[in-house]
Design a protein around this motif. Structure first.
Motif, short mmCIF file in Angstrom:
data_model
loop_
_atom_site.label_atom_id
_atom_site.label_comp_id
_atom_site.label_asym_id
_atom_site.label_seq_id
_atom_site.Cartn_x
_atom_site.Cartn_y
_atom_site.Cartn_z
N ARG A 41 34.50 -48.63 -0.22
CA ARG A 41 34.59 -48.74 1.25
C ARG A 41 33.54 -49.70 1.78
N TRP A 42 32.32 -49.55 1.28
CA TRP A 42 31.24 -50.44 1.72
C TRP A 42 31.58 -51.89 1.39
N ASP A 43 32.11 -52.11 0.21
CA ASP A 43 32.51 -53.46 -0.20
C ASP A 43 33.59 -54.02 0.73
N SER A 91 30.78 -47.13 8.28
CA SER A 91 30.34 -45.80 8.69
C SER A 91 30.98 -44.71 7.83
N LEU A 92 32.26 -44.88 7.55
CA LEU A 92 32.94 -43.91 6.67
C LEU A 92 32.30 -43.88 5.29
N LEU A 100 36.87 -41.69 12.51
CA LEU A 100 36.69 -43.14 12.58
C LEU A 100 37.82 -43.87 11.85
N GLY A 101 38.38 -43.21 10.85
CA GLY A 101 39.50 -43.81 10.12
C GLY A 101 40.69 -44.11 11.02
N ALA A 102 40.84 -43.35 12.10
CA ALA A 102 41.93 -43.60 13.05
C ALA A 102 41.64 -44.81 13.93
N VAL A 103 40.37 -45.19 14.05
CA VAL A 103 39.98 -46.33 14.89
C VAL A 103 40.05 -47.64 14.10
#
Length: 127
Positions: A41-43, A91-92, A100-103
């Motif tokens: 995710r960070w990548d 952030s996730l 936040l995944g919905a945004v």
């Protein structure tokens, strides 16, 4: 040179520096503290941060070539889309709230719209 183009080019280069710093942070500081899924995710967040700011840099340069075009709205859209997409995914990765995944798709959609808008603006100038 167009003042707006120079401004956005500068914003783009500063954002690219942020993208490189975020990538280095992920590769070094987060390597031992995040699991593989969150490192991925960070990548992704870092990669799209670089994509967004590379686009801003290139469009800022285009704005210096064609200063008569209206570059502010699509560049602001790209900036906002990049911030929302990379910010929510990053952030996730760090354990942020799942909503936040919905945004995140809002940011991706803004990036797509902005790139299409910038492309259309350039094609109108050369075609």
């Amino acid at each position: 040179m167009s003042g707006s183009g120079v401004f956005w080019t500068g914003v783009g280069f500063l954002g690219l520096a942020l993208g490189v710093a975020a990538g280095a942070f992920g590769a070094h500081a987060l390597q031992g503290s995040l699991d593989a899924e969150n490192l991925q995710r960070w990548d992704t967040a870092t990669r799209y941060l670089v994509y967004g700011f590379l686009g801003i840099t290139l469009a800022g340069l285009a704005a210096t070539v064609w200063p008569d075009a209206s570059w502010g709205p699509p560049l602001a859209c790209l900036f906002l889309g990049t911030a929302v997409f990379s910010g929510t995914v990053g952030s996730l990765a760090l354990g942020g709230p799942r909503w936040l995944g919905a945004v995140t798709p809002v940011g991706g959609t803004l990036m797509i719209v902005a790139y299409a808008w910038i492309g259309w603006t350039v094609l109108r100038r050369v075609g």
